[in-house]
Motif scaffolding. Structure first.
Motif, mmCIF file in Angstrom:
data_model
loop_
_atom_site.group_PDB
_atom_site.id
_atom_site.type_symbol
_atom_site.label_atom_id
_atom_site.label_comp_id
_atom_site.label_asym_id
_atom_site.label_seq_id
_atom_site.Cartn_x
_atom_site.Cartn_y
_atom_site.Cartn_z
ATOM 1 N N MET A 75 0.866 -1.205 0.000
ATOM 2 C CA MET A 75 0.000 0.000 0.000
ATOM 3 C C MET A 75 0.889 1.238 0.000
ATOM 4 O O MET A 75 1.454 1.597 1.018
ATOM 5 N N ASN A 76 1.046 1.843 -1.135
ATOM 6 C CA ASN A 76 1.930 3.012 -1.176
ATOM 7 C C ASN A 76 1.132 4.296 -0.943
ATOM 8 O O ASN A 76 -0.098 4.306 -0.887
ATOM 9 N N ILE A 77 1.864 5.377 -0.803
ATOM 10 C CA ILE A 77 1.251 6.648 -0.416
ATOM 11 C C ILE A 77 0.309 7.159 -1.498
ATOM 12 O O ILE A 77 -0.715 7.770 -1.210
ATOM 13 N N GLU A 78 0.638 6.874 -2.774
ATOM 14 C CA GLU A 78 -0.213 7.392 -3.845
ATOM 15 C C GLU A 78 -1.594 6.763 -3.796
ATOM 16 O O GLU A 78 -2.611 7.451 -3.961
ATOM 17 N N LEU A 79 -1.625 5.449 -3.539
ATOM 18 C CA LEU A 79 -2.917 4.763 -3.482
ATOM 19 C C LEU A 79 -3.749 5.285 -2.316
ATOM 20 O O LEU A 79 -4.959 5.521 -2.454
ATOM 21 N N ILE A 80 -3.092 5.524 -1.178
ATOM 22 C CA ILE A 80 -3.829 6.021 -0.009
ATOM 23 C C ILE A 80 -4.419 7.391 -0.315
ATOM 24 O O ILE A 80 -5.599 7.655 -0.066
ATOM 25 N N LEU A 81 -3.575 8.281 -0.883
ATOM 26 C CA LEU A 81 -4.066 9.618 -1.227
ATOM 27 C C LEU A 81 -5.200 9.533 -2.233
ATOM 28 O O LEU A 81 -6.203 10.247 -2.124
ATOM 29 N N PHE A 82 -5.040 8.635 -3.226
ATOM 30 C CA PHE A 82 -6.099 8.518 -4.231
ATOM 31 C C PHE A 82 -7.397 8.084 -3.584
ATOM 32 O O PHE A 82 -8.464 8.631 -3.883
ATOM 33 N N ILE A 83 -7.314 7.089 -2.676
ATOM 34 C CA ILE A 83 -8.561 6.590 -2.059
ATOM 35 C C ILE A 83 -9.236 7.702 -1.264
ATOM 36 O O ILE A 83 -10.450 7.908 -1.365
ATOM 37 N N ILE A 84 -8.438 8.462 -0.500
ATOM 38 C CA ILE A 84 -9.039 9.544 0.304
ATOM 39 C C ILE A 84 -9.708 10.565 -0.610
ATOM 40 O O ILE A 84 -10.890 10.909 -0.443
ATOM 41 N N LEU A 85 -8.964 11.056 -1.623
ATOM 42 C CA LEU A 85 -9.506 12.113 -2.475
ATOM 43 C C LEU A 85 -10.689 11.613 -3.297
ATOM 44 O O LEU A 85 -11.685 12.329 -3.477
ATOM 45 N N ALA A 86 -10.601 10.365 -3.782
ATOM 46 C CA ALA A 86 -11.693 9.842 -4.597
ATOM 47 C C ALA A 86 -12.950 9.661 -3.754
ATOM 48 O O ALA A 86 -14.061 9.926 -4.221
ATOM 49 N N THR A 87 -12.773 9.244 -2.500
ATOM 50 C CA THR A 87 -13.945 9.112 -1.630
ATOM 51 C C THR A 87 -14.599 10.467 -1.407
ATOM 52 O O THR A 87 -15.825 10.595 -1.496
ATOM 53 N N ILE A 88 -13.755 11.490 -1.127
ATOM 54 C CA ILE A 88 -14.327 12.829 -0.931
ATOM 55 C C ILE A 88 -15.080 13.255 -2.191
ATOM 56 O O ILE A 88 -16.210 13.743 -2.135
ATOM 57 N N ALA A 89 -14.457 13.046 -3.366
ATOM 58 C CA ALA A 89 -15.085 13.494 -4.618
ATOM 59 C C ALA A 89 -16.402 12.771 -4.851
ATOM 60 O O ALA A 89 -17.419 13.400 -5.191
ATOM 61 N N ALA A 90 -16.418 11.441 -4.629
ATOM 62 C CA ALA A 90 -17.638 10.688 -4.906
ATOM 63 C C ALA A 90 -18.751 11.070 -3.931
ATOM 64 O O ALA A 90 -19.897 11.317 -4.338
ATOM 65 N N VAL A 91 -18.406 11.148 -2.622
ATOM 66 C CA VAL A 91 -19.448 11.431 -1.630
ATOM 67 C C VAL A 91 -20.002 12.837 -1.820
ATOM 68 O O VAL A 91 -21.225 13.047 -1.800
ATOM 69 N N THR A 92 -19.115 13.822 -2.053
ATOM 70 C CA THR A 92 -19.632 15.179 -2.214
ATOM 71 C C THR A 92 -20.451 15.307 -3.497
ATOM 72 O O THR A 92 -21.422 16.057 -3.518
ATOM 73 N N SER A 93 -20.093 14.556 -4.548
ATOM 74 C CA SER A 93 -20.907 14.679 -5.765
ATOM 75 C C SER A 93 -22.310 14.122 -5.515
ATOM 76 O O SER A 93 -23.287 14.664 -6.039
ATOM 77 N N ILE A 94 -22.411 13.058 -4.705
ATOM 78 C CA ILE A 94 -23.760 12.561 -4.394
ATOM 79 C C ILE A 94 -24.507 13.567 -3.534
ATOM 80 O O ILE A 94 -25.699 13.824 -3.741
ATOM 81 N N LEU A 95 -23.797 14.173 -2.557
ATOM 82 C CA LEU A 95 -24.463 15.139 -1.679
ATOM 83 C C LEU A 95 -24.972 16.345 -2.472
ATOM 84 O O LEU A 95 -26.000 16.925 -2.130
ATOM 85 N N VAL A 96 -24.234 16.725 -3.548
ATOM 86 C CA VAL A 96 -24.664 17.871 -4.352
ATOM 87 C C VAL A 96 -26.068 17.642 -4.896
ATOM 88 O O VAL A 96 -26.916 18.531 -4.872
ATOM 89 N N ILE A 97 -26.344 16.402 -5.362
ATOM 90 C CA ILE A 97 -27.649 16.200 -5.996
ATOM 91 C C ILE A 97 -28.719 15.747 -5.020
ATOM 92 O O ILE A 97 -29.879 15.670 -5.391
#
Lengths: 102, 171
Positions: free
Chosen positions: B1-23
């Motif tokens: 588990m490298n740092i890039e994957l961890i950062l990607f998971i965090i940012l992608a989760t934020i992006a996905a959850v906030t996009s659902i909250l928008v609608i």
């Protein structure tokens, strides 16, 4: 960096685009519909930047730059249209703005 | 588990959850604030992809200018909140959800079957080089000078159009 497969970015991009489409279809507030269009534009930008970065080719990022320009122009004109409609009909609900339907 | 994957998971989760909250939020101001958060997560993902210039432009233009414009218009107009998203029982909502999920499954299936990562493998130094402001500026002012000028003209036309549309009455 770039150790994760590009599919991760593409699937995230597809997900955000689909959420934007759903928002356009189910929301009735014209301003929120506009925000969902911005969401779709950003989802497309994400796949463009991902491919550009993985290929090491800057053209994709230049295209994203132009997409942002068009998005800014679109938001300006769209919000002006919404203001003009609100002044005439006192609503931004897209179900009640139906003067072109017959 | 490298740092890039961890950062990607965090940012992608934020992006996905906030996009659902928008609608799903019924208040337009809350939707706009979540959209700003979504744009910040996307800017982080662009940094992860070595696209520094686009990341900064994303924050300045989208999170800064466009969303302020949206919030300004939302607060200017009196928008009484719509009915909550699941209390409104019209069939078109379920139909829209069904179609969206179907299309998402289709696209994901094609992506996993086609697996572009077999042919598109990241080249680290070329990737860093292609995202710098130097490379993008050079391309914009040499090969893409005409589209660049057209973009400027488009913004001018949009400004004039917005002023005409928002004027008190048409002559």
């Amino acid at each position: 960096m770039l150790s994760i497969p590009i599919e991760y970015y593409l699937i995230l991009s597809a997900f955000m685009f689909i959420v934007g489409v759903t928002g356009v279809l189910i929301r009735r507030n014209a301003i929120v519909v506009f925000m969902c269009i911005e969401l779709m534009l950003n989802a497309a930008n994400l796949s463009l930047v991902a491919f550009s970065s993985y290929h090491g080719n800057p053209v994709g990022q230049i295209f994203v730059f132009f997409v942002m320009t068009v998005a800014a122009a679109e938001a300006t004109v769209g919000l002006a249209i919404i203001i003009a409609i609100f002044r005439n009909k006192l609503t931004v609900n897209v179900d009640e703005i139906n003067i072109f339907k017959w | 588990m490298n740092i890039e994957l961890i950062l990607f998971i965090i940012l992608a989760t934020i992006a996905a959850v906030t996009s659902i909250l928008v609608i799903t939020r019924s208040n337009a101001v809350i939707s706009a604030v979540f959209l700003v958060l979504n744009f910040f997560a996307l800017a982080g993902l662009y940094l992860l992809l070595n696209a520094q210039f686009i990341s900064v432009v994303q924050i300045i233009v989208y999170a800064g200018a466009i969303m302020v414009l949206f919030l300004f218009v939302i607060m200017l107009l009196r928008t009484d909140g719509e009915p909550r998203i699941f209390s409104d029982k019209r069939y078109i909502k379920y139909f829209a959800l069904l179609i969206s999920i179907f299309v998402f499954i289709q696209v994901s299936y094609l992506l996993l079957i086609g697996s572009p990562s077999k042919s598109v493998t990241g080249n680290q130094s070329a990737s860093i080089n292609s995202g710098t402001i130097e490379t993008i500026g050079k391309e914009l002012y040499t090969n893409y000078i005409i589209p660049f000028e057209v973009a400027g003209f488009l913004l001018l036309a949009a400004t004039i159009g917005a002023i005409i549309l928002a004027k008190k009455k048409f002559e």
